[in-house]
Scaffold this active site. Structure first.
Site, PDB file in Angstrom:
ATOM      1  N   GLY A 249      -6.476  -0.092  -7.791  1.00 30.40           N
ATOM      2  CA  GLY A 249      -7.039   0.399  -6.540  1.00 30.40           C
ATOM      3  C   GLY A 249      -8.055  -0.469  -5.854  1.00 30.40           C
ATOM      4  N   GLU A 287      -5.336  -1.284 -14.274  1.00 33.41           N
ATOM      5  CA  GLU A 287      -4.020  -1.734 -13.816  1.00 33.41           C
ATOM      6  C   GLU A 287      -4.047  -2.096 -12.327  1.00 33.41           C
ATOM      7  OE1 GLU A 287      -1.625   1.562 -15.217  1.00 33.41           O
ATOM      8  OE2 GLU A 287      -2.323   2.812 -13.577  1.00 33.41           O
ATOM      9  N   PRO A 288      -4.785  -3.130 -11.967  1.00 33.54           N
ATOM     10  CA  PRO A 288      -4.830  -3.537 -10.570  1.00 33.54           C
ATOM     11  C   PRO A 288      -3.550  -4.245 -10.145  1.00 33.54           C
ATOM     12  CG  PRO A 288      -6.082  -5.079 -11.920  1.00 33.54           C
ATOM     13  CD  PRO A 288      -5.594  -3.998 -12.840  1.00 33.54           C
ATOM     14  N   GLY A 289      -3.132  -4.016  -8.923  1.00 34.50           N
ATOM     15  CA  GLY A 289      -1.953  -4.710  -8.394  1.00 34.50           C
ATOM     16  C   GLY A 289      -2.345  -5.549  -7.195  1.00 34.50           C
ATOM     17  N   ARG A 327       4.136  -3.205   6.165  1.00 31.64           N
ATOM     18  CA  ARG A 327       2.826  -2.563   6.095  1.00 31.64           C
ATOM     19  C   ARG A 327       2.197  -2.260   7.460  1.00 31.64           C
ATOM     20  NH1 ARG A 327      -1.192  -4.002   3.941  1.00 31.64           N
ATOM     21  NH2 ARG A 327      -1.716  -2.070   2.862  1.00 31.64           N
ATOM     22  N   TYR A 331       1.521   1.576   7.689  1.00 35.58           N
ATOM     23  CA  TYR A 331       0.129   1.991   7.439  1.00 35.58           C
ATOM     24  C   TYR A 331      -0.844   1.507   8.511  1.00 35.58           C
ATOM     25  CZ  TYR A 331       2.160   1.808   2.669  1.00 35.58           C
ATOM     26  OH  TYR A 331       2.949   1.914   1.563  1.00 35.58           O
ATOM     27  N   CYS A 360      14.750  -4.629  15.448  1.00 31.89           N
ATOM     28  CA  CYS A 360      15.028  -3.821  16.635  1.00 31.89           C
ATOM     29  C   CYS A 360      14.294  -2.495  16.632  1.00 31.89           C
ATOM     30  CB  CYS A 360      16.535  -3.614  16.746  1.00 31.89           C
ATOM     31  SG  CYS A 360      17.339  -5.179  17.022  1.00 31.89           S
ATOM     32  N   GLU A 361      13.001  -2.576  16.720  1.00 31.69           N
ATOM     33  CA  GLU A 361      12.145  -1.394  16.854  1.00 31.69           C
ATOM     34  C   GLU A 361      10.896  -1.824  17.593  1.00 31.69           C
ATOM     35  OE1 GLU A 361      11.183   1.373  13.837  1.00 31.69           O
ATOM     36  OE2 GLU A 361      13.085   1.061  12.792  1.00 31.69           O
ATOM     37  N   TYR A 389       2.738  -5.945  -1.953  1.00 36.30           N
ATOM     38  CA  TYR A 389       3.509  -4.893  -1.275  1.00 36.30           C
ATOM     39  C   TYR A 389       4.248  -5.383  -0.027  1.00 36.30           C
ATOM     40  CZ  TYR A 389       0.708  -2.025  -4.416  1.00 36.30           C
ATOM     41  OH  TYR A 389       0.107  -1.497  -5.543  1.00 36.30           O
TER      42      TYR A 389
HETATM   43  N1  LLP Z   1      -1.584   2.272 -10.979  1.00 34.24           N
HETATM   44  C1  LLP Z   1      -0.898   3.260 -10.408  1.00 34.24           C
HETATM   45  C2  LLP Z   1      -0.571   4.449 -11.179  1.00 34.24           C
HETATM   46  C3  LLP Z   1      -0.498   3.141  -9.072  1.00 34.24           C
HETATM   47  O1  LLP Z   1       0.186   4.134  -8.493  1.00 34.24           O
HETATM   48  C4  LLP Z   1      -0.828   1.975  -8.343  1.00 34.24           C
HETATM   49  C5  LLP Z   1      -0.422   1.820  -6.950  1.00 34.24           C
HETATM   50  C6  LLP Z   1      -1.538   0.965  -8.994  1.00 34.24           C
HETATM   51  C7  LLP Z   1      -1.920   1.145 -10.317  1.00 34.24           C
HETATM   52  C8  LLP Z   1      -1.937  -0.301  -8.314  1.00 34.24           C
HETATM   53  O2  LLP Z   1      -2.838  -0.054  -7.281  1.00 34.24           O
HETATM   54  P1  LLP Z   1      -3.499  -1.290  -6.496  1.00 34.24           P
HETATM   55  O3  LLP Z   1      -4.423  -1.990  -7.446  1.00 34.24           O
HETATM   56  O4  LLP Z   1      -2.391  -2.160  -6.048  1.00 34.24           O
HETATM   57  O5  LLP Z   1      -4.219  -0.661  -5.377  1.00 34.24           O
HETATM   58  N2  LLP Z   1       2.518   0.305  -0.772  1.00 34.24           N
HETATM   59  C9  LLP Z   1       1.114   0.562  -0.538  1.00 34.24           C
HETATM   60  C10 LLP Z   1       0.352   0.656  -1.829  1.00 34.24           C
HETATM   61  C11 LLP Z   1       0.862   1.723  -2.765  1.00 34.24           C
HETATM   62  C12 LLP Z   1       0.123   1.760  -4.061  1.00 34.24           C
HETATM   63  C13 LLP Z   1       0.830   2.628  -5.039  1.00 34.24           C
HETATM   64  N3  LLP Z   1       0.229   2.696  -6.318  1.00 34.24           N
HETATM   65  C14 LLP Z   1       0.545  -0.529   0.362  1.00 34.24           C
HETATM   66  O6  LLP Z   1       1.285  -1.416   0.770  1.00 34.24           O
HETATM   67  O7  LLP Z   1      -0.631  -0.484   0.716  1.00 34.24           O
END
Ligand code: LLP
Length: 437
Positions: A249, A287-289, A327, A331, A360-361, A389
């Site tokens: 997050g 668990e950062p993404g 995105r 969003y 085409c949007e 993402y």
């Molecule tokens: N753990 C869980 C259970 C999650 O659902 C997520 C993201 C993460 C970790 C990683 O979160 P992060 O560190 O990336 O914030 N598609 C959207 C983001 C959806 C996130 C879904 N879950 C976007 O493009 O902003």
């Protein structure tokens, strides 16, 4: 300053043209074509080290990369090499990290509706943890594990009831959420695990409150709830749960208006929340993404047509858009961009433009009202912070091939995802015999 606090990759240099990882972006565009995703290895490894450094005081910290942000084999290799595990949510992600050689004991399988096939694959490939999301899954997982004669280490995904300030669609921790057990259901599931689901071995709790979070207070509140809940369960049921997964997050800086916290401050908030309740939870999972992969990625596009509408707005269209980066349209996400031909651009007058995609949007707008030196057809622009993402959520809308992705470092560029071809686009199509000419 940690890497997630920078809009641009750390290796970016302003020379005659922009360079990343020592590679001239104009030349990359010529060599590989556009749109092109570029991943800077130095930036990616930089943020991994920021996380490791910030959390080094914790003996049992498990850093996992949320592979949903960008799941390709080479990216998985780098993360594994940096010692990260993986948060996965599908057979596809599990298979990708497995084939990339990940240590499967450091993989967590997460998700609110895991299928039988996915659960079986995860068990066969021996993922380290399941995050059990609901009653249905607990029973299903227990039955499958029983048939296979294995015992599964699990965490329970809970919804801590925290509202954080981010886009509604990427908020996950609030009570009205499709994810996890709400706090009133926890005792019931713990009781079932102890008394009925003999193939499940409960190790701790998991929560994830949302994405693109800037307020450390939200994480603090989350940990407070996790820690209290673990202590309460241990006392009530005589258990020794000792694992806490606080999800991902942490935000990133897409534009100057974004103020994501430093990873060090996140680590401090974790320490403070834990100390306040002085409970012993030796193992913490993160668990950062987005914060891991976003800043290392940029997307290159070539400028094509442009038009000025009667109200004076100038649209400049590029050769990608909502299919490679959904995105902005999903969003209202904001990005910054600039031309890669730096010295040439410096000679041109500035103007305000809206960068439109080619799909085409009408909503296919990448960046609204950005001031840039005049863009001309054939110019290549670089959109920053597109690592997370973008490719993950890309589509073939309008039957357009997905872009290639290259990894840059030490003046070298390597393809890590090939550009799709027209034949790829029809490779899964089938015409029934009765319709054939
Ligand atoms: N753990 C869980 C259970 C999650 O659902 C997520 C993201 C993460 C970790 C990683 O979160 P992060 O560190 O990336 O914030 N598609 C959207 C983001 C959806 C996130 C879904 N879950 C976007 O493009 O902003």
């Amino acid at each position: 300053m940690s890497v997630n606090q920078s809009i641009k990759p750390v290796s970016l240099e302003y020379k005659e043209n922009l360079t990343i990882g020592g590679c001239d972006l104009k030349k990359l565009a010529e060599k590989y074509g556009t749109p092109l995703y570029v991943i800077d290895e130095l930036t990616l490894r930089g943020i991994c080290r920021d996380y490791k450094e910030a959390f080094k005081e914790y003996k049992n910290i498990h850093l996992m990369y949320a592979s949903k942000a960008l799941c390709t084999s080479a990216v998985a290799r780098i993360l594994d090499d940096e010692g990260f595990g993986f948060d996965t949510v599908s057979a596809g992600e599990i298979y990708t990290v497995y084939r990339a050689g990940a240590d499967m004991s450091k993989v967590l399988f997460n998700g609110n509706n895991k299928s039988v096939r996915e659960i079986e694959l995860a068990l066969d490939l021996k993922v380290g943890r399941f995050s059990v999301d609901n009653f249905y899954e607990a029973e299903l997982l227990n039955n499958i594990a029983d048939k296979k004669g294995v015992k599964v280490d699990i965490l329970l995904r809970i919804t801590p009831g925290i509202e954080c300030h981010t886009h509604d669609y990427i908020q996950t921790g609030q009570v009205d959420s499709k994810f996890g057990f709400d706090l009133s259901q926890v005792d019931k599931i713990v009781d079932l695990i102890i008394n009925k689901y003999k193939n499940l071995n409960l190790r701790g709790l998991h929560a994830h409150i949302g994405s693109q979070i800037f307020e450390l207070k939200s994480f603090y509140d989350e940990i407070e709830i996790l820690v209290r809940e673990i202590a309460r369960i241990n006392k009530k049921f005589g258990l020794k749960l000792d694992e806490m997964n606080m999800g991902g997050g942490l935000g990133v800086k897409y534009t100057e208006d974004d103020t994501p916290p430093d990873v060090k401050d996140l680590a401090k908030a974790v320490a403070e929340a834990m100390n306040k309740y002085s409970v012993e939870i030796p193992t913490i999972y993160l668990e950062p993404g987005r914060s891991i992969i976003s800043t290392s990625g940029v997307t290159l596009y070539t400028v094509g047509s442009s038009k000025v509408v009667p109200n004076g707005r100038k649209y400049v269209a590029v050769d990608g858009g909502m299919a490679d980066n959904p995105r902005p349209s999903m969003y209202q996400a904001k990005y910054v961009a600039e031309g890669v031909n730096v010295s040439e651009m410096a000679q041109r007058p500035k103007e305000k433009v809206t960068i439109a995609g080619r799909f085409c949007e009408s909503g296919d707008i990448l960046i609204e009202n950005i001031e840039l030196p005049e863009l001309r057809s054939g110019d290549v622009i670089c959109v920053y912070n597109t690592g997370a993402y973008n490719y993950s959520m890309s589509s073939n809308y309008n039957k357009v091939e997905k872009p290639a992705m290259v990894l840059v470092n030490n003046s070298q560029s390597d393809i890590i995802v090939y550009r799709e071809t027209l034949d790829d686009l029809i490779s899964k199509d089938s015409i029934p015999d009765r319709l054939r000419k």
